[in-house]
Design a protein around this motif. Structure first.
Motif, PDB file in Angstrom:
ATOM      1  N   MET A  92     -28.581 -31.466  28.231  1.00 40.50           N
ATOM      2  CA  MET A  92     -28.726 -31.615  27.000  1.00 40.50           C
ATOM      3  C   MET A  92     -28.190 -30.164  26.212  1.00 40.50           C
ATOM      4  SD  MET A  92     -30.001 -34.338  26.733  1.00 40.50           S
ATOM      5  CE  MET A  92     -30.337 -34.497  25.080  1.00 40.50           C
ATOM      6  N   SER A  93     -27.256 -29.531  26.774  1.00 43.06           N
ATOM      7  CA  SER A  93     -26.856 -28.186  26.337  1.00 43.06           C
ATOM      8  C   SER A  93     -25.436 -28.601  25.650  1.00 43.06           C
ATOM      9  CB  SER A  93     -26.777 -27.164  27.500  1.00 43.06           C
ATOM     10  OG  SER A  93     -26.164 -25.940  26.958  1.00 43.06           O
ATOM     11  N   SER A  94     -25.083 -27.904  24.793  1.00 49.33           N
ATOM     12  CA  SER A  94     -23.780 -28.434  24.139  1.00 49.33           C
ATOM     13  C   SER A  94     -22.728 -27.348  24.536  1.00 49.33           C
ATOM     14  CB  SER A  94     -23.953 -27.816  22.509  1.00 49.33           C
ATOM     15  OG  SER A  94     -24.228 -26.414  22.337  1.00 49.33           O
ATOM     16  N   GLY A  95     -23.060 -26.144  25.488  1.00 51.08           N
ATOM     17  CA  GLY A  95     -22.005 -25.361  25.878  1.00 51.08           C
ATOM     18  C   GLY A  95     -22.333 -25.121  27.131  1.00 51.08           C
ATOM     19  N   TYR A  96     -21.355 -24.280  28.060  1.00 48.90           N
ATOM     20  CA  TYR A  96     -21.738 -23.924  29.256  1.00 48.90           C
ATOM     21  C   TYR A  96     -22.406 -22.706  29.279  1.00 48.90           C
ATOM     22  CZ  TYR A  96     -18.624 -27.796  30.743  1.00 48.90           C
ATOM     23  OH  TYR A  96     -18.071 -28.863  31.091  1.00 48.90           O
ATOM     24  N   ASN A  97     -23.572 -22.629  29.983  1.00 46.67           N
ATOM     25  CA  ASN A  97     -24.552 -21.771  29.994  1.00 46.67           C
ATOM     26  C   ASN A  97     -24.133 -20.649  31.111  1.00 46.67           C
ATOM     27  OD1 ASN A  97     -26.205 -24.765  29.839  1.00 46.67           O
ATOM     28  ND2 ASN A  97     -26.716 -23.299  28.194  1.00 46.67           N
ATOM     29  N   GLY A 104     -29.611 -20.940  43.046  1.00 48.02           N
ATOM     30  CA  GLY A 104     -30.592 -20.386  42.325  1.00 48.02           C
ATOM     31  C   GLY A 104     -31.542 -21.488  41.714  1.00 48.02           C
ATOM     32  N   ARG A 105     -31.003 -22.906  41.860  1.00 51.69           N
ATOM     33  CA  ARG A 105     -31.786 -24.084  41.618  1.00 51.69           C
ATOM     34  C   ARG A 105     -31.334 -25.388  41.816  1.00 51.69           C
ATOM     35  NH1 ARG A 105     -33.211 -25.397  36.199  1.00 51.69           N
ATOM     36  NH2 ARG A 105     -32.974 -27.673  37.119  1.00 51.69           N
ATOM     37  N   THR A 106     -32.024 -26.453  41.792  1.00 52.72           N
ATOM     38  CA  THR A 106     -31.249 -27.748  41.905  1.00 52.72           C
ATOM     39  C   THR A 106     -30.250 -28.180  40.663  1.00 52.72           C
ATOM     40  OG1 THR A 106     -33.346 -28.797  41.131  1.00 52.72           O
ATOM     41  CG2 THR A 106     -32.964 -28.430  43.270  1.00 52.72           C
ATOM     42  N   PHE A 107     -29.561 -28.811  40.662  1.00 57.97           N
ATOM     43  CA  PHE A 107     -28.549 -29.051  39.737  1.00 57.97           C
ATOM     44  C   PHE A 107     -28.385 -30.730  39.113  1.00 57.97           C
ATOM     45  CE2 PHE A 107     -26.883 -24.799  39.390  1.00 57.97           C
ATOM     46  CZ  PHE A 107     -27.003 -24.413  40.873  1.00 57.97           C
ATOM     47  N   THR A 108     -29.595 -31.190  39.271  1.00 57.15           N
ATOM     48  CA  THR A 108     -29.703 -32.707  38.941  1.00 57.15           C
ATOM     49  C   THR A 108     -29.409 -32.608  37.385  1.00 57.15           C
ATOM     50  OG1 THR A 108     -31.482 -33.002  40.537  1.00 57.15           O
ATOM     51  CG2 THR A 108     -31.307 -34.473  38.674  1.00 57.15           C
ATOM     52  N   ASN A 109     -28.641 -33.749  36.933  1.00 57.71           N
ATOM     53  CA  ASN A 109     -28.293 -33.814  35.688  1.00 57.71           C
ATOM     54  C   ASN A 109     -27.464 -32.730  35.057  1.00 57.71           C
ATOM     55  OD1 ASN A 109     -29.342 -36.473  35.530  1.00 57.71           O
ATOM     56  ND2 ASN A 109     -31.572 -35.495  35.157  1.00 57.71           N
ATOM     57  N   TRP A 110     -27.080 -31.721  35.802  1.00 57.64           N
ATOM     58  CA  TRP A 110     -26.117 -30.716  35.186  1.00 57.64           C
ATOM     59  C   TRP A 110     -24.684 -31.100  35.339  1.00 57.64           C
ATOM     60  CZ3 TRP A 110     -27.094 -24.961  35.332  1.00 57.64           C
ATOM     61  CH2 TRP A 110     -28.520 -24.659  35.217  1.00 57.64           C
ATOM     62  N   TYR A 111     -23.704 -30.549  34.466  1.00 55.89           N
ATOM     63  CA  TYR A 111     -22.419 -30.532  34.624  1.00 55.89           C
ATOM     64  C   TYR A 111     -21.736 -29.177  35.205  1.00 55.89           C
ATOM     65  CZ  TYR A 111     -21.715 -34.714  31.975  1.00 55.89           C
ATOM     66  OH  TYR A 111     -21.715 -35.949  31.264  1.00 55.89           O
ATOM     67  N   TYR A 161     -12.407 -19.606  36.021  1.00 52.95           N
ATOM     68  CA  TYR A 161     -13.851 -19.369  36.027  1.00 52.95           C
ATOM     69  C   TYR A 161     -14.742 -20.749  36.416  1.00 52.95           C
ATOM     70  CZ  TYR A 161     -12.794 -15.181  33.847  1.00 52.95           C
ATOM     71  OH  TYR A 161     -12.316 -14.001  33.474  1.00 52.95           O
ATOM     72  N   CYS A 162     -15.554 -20.699  37.394  1.00 54.95           N
ATOM     73  CA  CYS A 162     -16.648 -21.791  37.572  1.00 54.95           C
ATOM     74  C   CYS A 162     -17.650 -21.715  36.420  1.00 54.95           C
ATOM     75  CB  CYS A 162     -17.021 -21.694  39.176  1.00 54.95           C
ATOM     76  SG  CYS A 162     -18.338 -22.810  39.468  1.00 54.95           S
ATOM     77  N   VAL A 163     -18.039 -23.147  35.924  1.00 56.68           N
ATOM     78  CA  VAL A 163     -19.010 -23.121  35.117  1.00 56.68           C
ATOM     79  C   VAL A 163     -20.090 -24.040  35.285  1.00 56.68           C
ATOM     80  CG1 VAL A 163     -17.418 -21.860  33.075  1.00 56.68           C
ATOM     81  CG2 VAL A 163     -17.505 -24.651  33.495  1.00 56.68           C
ATOM     82  N   ALA A 164     -21.324 -23.828  34.586  1.00 55.29           N
ATOM     83  CA  ALA A 164     -22.485 -24.816  34.646  1.00 55.29           C
ATOM     84  C   ALA A 164     -23.190 -24.871  33.402  1.00 55.29           C
ATOM     85  CB  ALA A 164     -23.227 -24.188  35.880  1.00 55.29           C
TER      86      ALA A 164
END
Length: 118
Positions: free
Chosen positions: A101-106, A25-32, A94-97
């Protein structure tokens, strides 16, 4: 963003399983990216996470030394290798992303059942 997890199943104590999570659905640069689990009668529990760019990892104490999280950037896939499984590892995983800069898993995947028999 879509997260598609698979790889769960039934295994005897001491055995191994590998979970996979295909992200799209997108690129995940800088994501956890990471994994949580939910066992019957228990609270949701953090299992592991990995930084998409750096590969830095973090684990819950309960799985350290037994579980390994990794990612394949080219395939947009995150893995959770689970060794020396115990009955208390039985849960829906559960897989999460998490966005930068987000405080929780979106974003949460649909979950995959892991059952460890004694």
């Amino acid at each position: 963003v879509q997260l598609q997890a698979c790889g769960g199943g039934l295994v005897q104590a001491g055995g191994s399983l590998r979970l996979s999570c295909a992200a799209s659905g997108r690129t995940f640069t800088n994501w956890y990216m990471g994994w949580f689990r939910l066992a019957p009668g228990k609270d949701r529990e953090f299992v592991a996470r990995i930084a998409w760019n750096t590969g830095n990892v973090d684990y819950a104490d309960s799985v350290k030394g037994r579980f390994t999280i990794s990612r394949d950037n080219a395939k947009n896939t995150v893995y959770l290798q689970m060794n020396s499984l115990k009955p208390e590892d039985t849960a829906i995983y559960y897989c999460v992303a998490r966005r930068p800069m987000s405080s929780g898993y979106n974003y949460w995947g649909q979950g995959t059942q892991v059952t460890v028999s004694s």
